[in-house]
Design an enzyme around this catalytic site. Structure first.
Site, PDB file in Angstrom:
ATOM      1  N   SER A  26      28.592  60.682  31.530  1.00 10.21           N
ATOM      2  CA  SER A  26      29.401  59.183  31.746  1.00 10.21           C
ATOM      3  C   SER A  26      29.246  59.131  33.156  1.00 10.21           C
ATOM      4  O   SER A  26      29.081  57.981  33.706  1.00 10.21           O
ATOM      5  CB  SER A  26      30.902  59.213  31.028  1.00 10.21           C
ATOM      6  OG  SER A  26      31.431  58.322  31.427  1.00 10.21           O
ATOM      7  N   HIS A 107      38.201  64.512  39.192  1.00 16.83           N
ATOM      8  CA  HIS A 107      39.511  64.884  38.501  1.00 16.83           C
ATOM      9  C   HIS A 107      40.081  65.960  38.857  1.00 16.83           C
ATOM     10  O   HIS A 107      39.284  66.920  39.191  1.00 16.83           O
ATOM     11  CB  HIS A 107      39.258  64.856  36.861  1.00 16.83           C
ATOM     12  CG  HIS A 107      40.447  65.002  35.976  1.00 16.83           C
ATOM     13  ND1 HIS A 107      41.842  64.454  36.458  1.00 16.83           N
ATOM     14  CD2 HIS A 107      40.893  65.592  34.849  1.00 16.83           C
ATOM     15  CE1 HIS A 107      42.768  64.685  35.548  1.00 16.83           C
ATOM     16  NE2 HIS A 107      42.258  65.481  34.581  1.00 16.83           N
ATOM     17  N   ASP A 190      47.790  61.382  35.325  1.00 13.56           N
ATOM     18  CA  ASP A 190      46.540  61.180  34.234  1.00 13.56           C
ATOM     19  C   ASP A 190      46.682  61.836  33.044  1.00 13.56           C
ATOM     20  O   ASP A 190      46.732  61.484  31.834  1.00 13.56           O
ATOM     21  CB  ASP A 190      45.366  61.924  35.000  1.00 13.56           C
ATOM     22  CG  ASP A 190      44.154  61.641  34.074  1.00 13.56           C
ATOM     23  OD1 ASP A 190      43.553  60.432  33.965  1.00 13.56           O
ATOM     24  OD2 ASP A 190      43.799  62.623  33.467  1.00 13.56           O
ATOM     25  N   GLU A 194      47.932  59.872  29.391  1.00 11.79           N
ATOM     26  CA  GLU A 194      47.426  59.988  27.969  1.00 11.79           C
ATOM     27  C   GLU A 194      48.057  60.769  26.918  1.00 11.79           C
ATOM     28  O   GLU A 194      47.894  60.332  25.897  1.00 11.79           O
ATOM     29  CB  GLU A 194      45.955  60.861  28.296  1.00 11.79           C
ATOM     30  CG  GLU A 194      45.751  62.248  28.865  1.00 11.79           C
ATOM     31  CD  GLU A 194      44.585  62.763  29.354  1.00 11.79           C
ATOM     32  OE1 GLU A 194      43.709  61.801  29.954  1.00 11.79           O
ATOM     33  OE2 GLU A 194      44.500  63.740  29.568  1.00 11.79           O
ATOM     34  N   GLU A 230      45.580  44.543  15.236  1.00 12.23           N
ATOM     35  CA  GLU A 230      45.857  43.818  16.129  1.00 12.23           C
ATOM     36  C   GLU A 230      46.609  44.527  17.419  1.00 12.23           C
ATOM     37  O   GLU A 230      46.863  43.582  18.258  1.00 12.23           O
ATOM     38  CB  GLU A 230      47.255  43.021  15.317  1.00 12.23           C
ATOM     39  CG  GLU A 230      46.303  42.109  14.260  1.00 12.23           C
ATOM     40  CD  GLU A 230      47.589  41.198  13.840  1.00 12.23           C
ATOM     41  OE1 GLU A 230      48.877  41.004  14.415  1.00 12.23           O
ATOM     42  OE2 GLU A 230      47.408  40.503  12.617  1.00 12.23           O
ATOM     43  N   SER A 251      54.380  34.735  19.821  1.00 19.76           N
ATOM     44  CA  SER A 251      55.232  33.557  19.543  1.00 19.76           C
ATOM     45  C   SER A 251      56.799  34.073  19.901  1.00 19.76           C
ATOM     46  O   SER A 251      56.787  35.258  20.371  1.00 19.76           O
ATOM     47  CB  SER A 251      55.194  33.664  17.925  1.00 19.76           C
ATOM     48  OG  SER A 251      55.709  34.830  17.252  1.00 19.76           O
TER      49      SER A 251
END
Ligand code: NDP
Ligand code: MG
Length: 333
Positions: A26, A107, A190, A194, A230, A251
């Site tokens: 990555s 990291h 970090d 998490e 959602e 809302s």
């Protein structure tokens, strides 16, 4: 807090430096390609049997064994998984670290918790883009950048900070802004984020909400939609504009219930538990337990994984996502 940008960068800091990127996953592929496109002298270190070897070659990169890449370079960036870094360091990197060289991480975990202790005559720095590698590459190609962090653990040469900033610049991070931190702060925040919020906190909350509705006799499919599906809509709003913007978009009924229910769920007891979790991180107890778990074969980790993936919410979710092929869900094999 100062945000570091292009005007703070010594753009010549990495001129003539030979940079080795160890790993092509990555982060590795994005660092290698962005640095190369910024004019840096890059080589990629990969195990000869790596499936990614050809991918890096066809991207036009020089690829070699990790030990050769490290030996050739004066700056070595460790972009292998954090659980592998110590072995990779001991096998391929440690011997090559002659005085004045630089060892970089994305990291702080291994250095901060002393699983890796580099010699004190090399620079040790952190450059951590705040995004997954693929986003880092994509935005760079578009001419933009992701924010990044830099930190210096050891400044043997006197230029560790300006070199780290130049590296972040070559990744494209100064196009957004770079923040200076420390290995301790980056690592501890970090892990805490998490555990307490992003992964541990959210999954436990989703699961408990789902089970509360199902136990009360509601259809699991409805519970799944309300408590998991959602979530993304809400998180996207928070990501775009913070909590106030999210509350402005929902809302008034949802917003009122948010204020009245939230503090009853996250109580002083929850906050105390958060402080305990933070202490375990700060003391190194979490890091040592996790490394010991890995070293002993990862049986408990595997058991957690299997238990979590066989929960009812996961079965219901798999079926419902069949109805939503646009999600392009990638289930674990
Ligand atoms: P990946 O899991 O994507 O890295 C995999 C690469 O590491 C592969 O090229 C793999 O080689 C190589 N590798 C793994 N084990 C070894 C080994 N024993 N010897 C040699 N090479 C090995 O890692 P990430 O990019 O996710 O993470 C790299 C670092 O970046 C970590 O420190 C992480 O914390 C940090 N980071 C990650 C972010 C992310 O979004 N992923 C964000 C910010 C920081 P092979 O092809 O042979 O399997
Ligand atoms: Mg993080």
């Amino acid at each position: 807090m100062q945000i570091l940008r292009e005007e703070h960068v010594d753009t010549q800091a990495l001129a003539g430096r030979r940079i080795a990127i160890l790993g092509y996953g990555s982060q590795g592929h994005a660092h290698a390609l962005n640095l190369r496109d910024s004019g840096c002298d890059v080589r990629v270190g990969l195990r000869p049997r790596s499936a990614r070897w050809d991918e890096a070659l066809s991207a036009g990169l020089r690829v070699m064994a990790p030990a050769d890449a490290a030996a050739e370079a004066s700056l070595v960036m460790m972009l292998v998984p954090d659980t592998e870094a110590r072995t990779v360091y001991e096998q391929f990197v440690r011997e090559t670290l002659t005085p004045g060289k630089a060892l970089y991480f994305a990291h702080g975990f291994n250095v901060h918790f002393e699983f890796i202790t580099p010699p004190n005559d090399v620079d040790v720095a952190l450059v951590a883009p705040k995004s997954p590698g693929h986003r880092l590459r994509e935005l760079f190609v578009e001419g933009a950048g992701v924010p990044g962090l830099i930190a210096v653990h050891q400044n043997a040469t006197g230029r560790a900070r300006s070199d780290a900033l130049a590296y972040a610049h070559a990744l494209g991070c100064t196009r957004a802004g770079v923040i200076e931190t420390s290995f301790a702060e980056e690592t501890e925040t970090d892990l805490f984020g998490e555990q307490a919020v992003l992964c541990g906190g959210v999954t436990a909350l989703v699961q408990a909400g789902f089970e509360t509705l199902v136990d009360a006799g509601y259809q699991p499919e409805m519970a799944y939609f309300e408590c998991l599906h959602e979530l993304k809509l809400i998180v996207d709003l928070m990501y775009q504009g913070g909590l106030t913007y999210m509350r402005h978009s929902i809302s008034d009924t949802a917003e009122y219930g948010d204020y009245t229910a939230g503090p009853r769920l996250v109580t002083e007891e929850t906050r105390n538990t958060m402080r305990v979790i933070l202490k375990e991180i700060q003391s190194g107890d979490f890091a040592r337990a996790w490394m010991a778990e890995q070293a002993s074969g990862g049986k408990q980790f595997e058991a957690h994984r299997n238990g979590a993936s066989s929960l009812r919410i996961e079965h219901v979710g798999r079926e419902l996502r069949e109805m939503m092929p646009f999600l392009k869900a990638r289930a674990r094999a």
